[in-house]
Write a protein that holds these residues in place. Structure first.
Motif, short mmCIF file in Angstrom:
data_model
loop_
_atom_site.label_atom_id
_atom_site.label_comp_id
_atom_site.label_asym_id
_atom_site.label_seq_id
_atom_site.Cartn_x
_atom_site.Cartn_y
_atom_site.Cartn_z
N ASP A 136 0.92 -1.32 0.00
CA ASP A 136 -0.07 -0.21 0.09
C ASP A 136 0.90 1.25 -0.10
O ASP A 136 0.62 2.18 0.70
CB ASP A 136 -0.83 0.02 1.30
N THR A 137 1.92 1.12 -0.84
CA THR A 137 2.81 2.54 -0.87
C THR A 137 2.54 3.19 -2.25
O THR A 137 2.40 2.70 -3.44
CB THR A 137 4.29 1.89 -1.23
N ALA A 138 2.31 4.58 -1.84
CA ALA A 138 1.83 5.27 -3.04
C ALA A 138 2.87 6.22 -3.19
O ALA A 138 3.54 6.72 -2.38
CB ALA A 138 0.48 6.31 -2.55
N LEU A 139 3.59 6.41 -4.55
CA LEU A 139 4.48 7.24 -4.96
C LEU A 139 4.20 8.72 -5.30
O LEU A 139 5.02 9.51 -5.51
CB LEU A 139 5.30 6.63 -6.22
N PHE A 140 2.97 9.07 -5.43
CA PHE A 140 2.40 10.43 -5.39
C PHE A 140 1.82 10.99 -4.31
O PHE A 140 0.96 9.99 -3.67
CB PHE A 140 1.38 10.26 -6.68
N VAL A 143 -7.65 12.96 -7.81
CA VAL A 143 -8.27 12.54 -6.42
C VAL A 143 -7.34 13.56 -5.39
O VAL A 143 -8.16 14.00 -4.44
CB VAL A 143 -7.86 11.00 -5.94
N TRP A 144 -6.20 13.92 -5.56
CA TRP A 144 -5.62 14.60 -4.76
C TRP A 144 -6.10 16.25 -4.68
O TRP A 144 -6.14 16.96 -3.90
CB TRP A 144 -3.83 14.71 -5.21
N SER A 156 7.39 6.44 -13.63
CA SER A 156 7.29 7.92 -14.20
C SER A 156 5.69 8.21 -14.18
O SER A 156 5.19 9.24 -13.72
CB SER A 156 7.74 8.03 -15.53
N ARG A 157 4.91 7.03 -14.49
CA ARG A 157 3.42 7.41 -14.56
C ARG A 157 2.89 7.45 -13.01
O ARG A 157 1.97 8.11 -12.73
CB ARG A 157 2.70 6.15 -15.26
N MET A 158 3.21 6.75 -12.11
CA MET A 158 3.05 6.80 -10.74
C MET A 158 3.59 8.08 -10.09
O MET A 158 2.88 8.79 -9.31
CB MET A 158 3.44 5.55 -9.98
N LEU A 159 4.94 8.51 -10.18
CA LEU A 159 5.45 9.50 -9.56
C LEU A 159 4.68 10.80 -10.19
O LEU A 159 4.77 11.90 -9.47
CB LEU A 159 6.89 9.66 -9.87
N LEU A 160 4.47 10.93 -11.51
CA LEU A 160 3.99 12.15 -11.80
C LEU A 160 2.23 12.39 -11.52
O LEU A 160 1.51 13.08 -12.05
CB LEU A 160 4.24 12.24 -13.45
N GLY A 161 1.68 11.16 -10.86
CA GLY A 161 0.18 11.27 -10.29
C GLY A 161 -0.70 10.86 -11.57
O GLY A 161 -1.87 11.22 -11.29
#
Length: 256
Positions: free
Chosen positions: A19-23, A101-102, A199-204
């Motif tokens: 359950d680790t989110a990179l963004f 969502v953010w 990149s897709r996860m880190l860029l949100g």
């Protein structure tokens, strides 16, 4: 190739299980974020077409002509399949992107209403939300490139089309290159696929489950495309070889 596929699958699986989110871990106004933007652009139209053509060009000088034709047909089938599935699955799962969502958590966007709008209306609303973000009390600051990326990427999250594209292209090209004894290009392609997912996860843009599913699906599409072409292409390869032999013999007989 299968080991590479397994490694690419394990990474987002670990993120999902833990359950680790990179963004939003990465500062999106940093040089690293802009570097990830340019990396992710290699899978975005029209640059994705240039990426495919570049890989075909590199492969052309490393494969026999019959194998290159098989590679071209397999990539064509794989790319058409990924585009079709991506177009169908996104509205089917109707999943909001992490950045949307953010923004909703910052009271700058309503995702329930946002995803009922047309693409043009979503772009306009995202632009308005990002303008309000500049005056909001948050630690997240977007570079101009990342901001433009957020304005353009307003579709649904699942699956990750960029990861699907990179994974399918990597698996298919690596299969032929490895058979030809080339290890350098497949290694570079697998690194590119890994960083594409990150990149897709880190860029949100995507959740870990989007990248995981796309990695698995990209591998399946690659294997299906390889199987289908290898079942049908031998006839084309034989015809090409026969034609080349006839033309060569004809040239020899025409020589004085």
């Amino acid at each position: 190739m299968m080991m590479g596929w397994a490694i690419l699958t394990i990474i987002p699986a670990i993120l999902l299980i833990s359950d680790t989110a990179l963004f939003p871990l990465l500062p999106l106004n940093s040089l690293s974020a802009e570097g990830l933007f340019w990396l992710t652009s290699s899978g975005t139209a029209p640059y994705g077409v240039a990426t495919v053509l570049f890989i075909l060009l590199l492969s052309y000088h490393r494969l026999a002509k019959a194998e290159f034709i098989s590679l071209f047909l397999t990539i064509s089938l794989g790319m058409c399949t990924t585009l079709g599935l991506n177009h169908y699955l996104k509205p089917f799962f109707n999943e909001a992107r992490p950045n949307a969502v953010w923004l909703e958590q910052q009271y700058l966007l309503n995702t329930e209403n946002f995803y009922t709008l047309t693409k043009a209306e979503r772009k306009a609303q995202m632009t308005a939300s990002l303008e309000r973000l500049e005056h909001a009390e948050t630690d997240l600051v977007l570079s101009p490139l990342v901001k433009q990326h957020w304005k353009n990427e307003v579709g649904f999250a699942f699956p990750s089309g960029h990861t699907l594209f990179a994974m399918t292209l990597t698996m298919i090209a690596s299969y032929y290159l490895l058979l030809a004894g080339n290890l350098v290009l497949p290694t570079i392609l697998f690194i590119w696929s890994i960083t594409m997912g990150f990149s897709r996860m880190l860029l949100g843009m995507h959740w870990s489950q989007d990248v995981l599913a796309s990695t698995v699906l990209g591998g399946v599409i690659s294997l299906f495309s390889l199987f289908f072409i290898h079942k049908t292409f031998p006839y084309g390869a034989k015809a090409y070889t026969d034609l080349s032999t006839k033309l060569r013999q004809k040239r020899l007989t025409l020589k004085p």
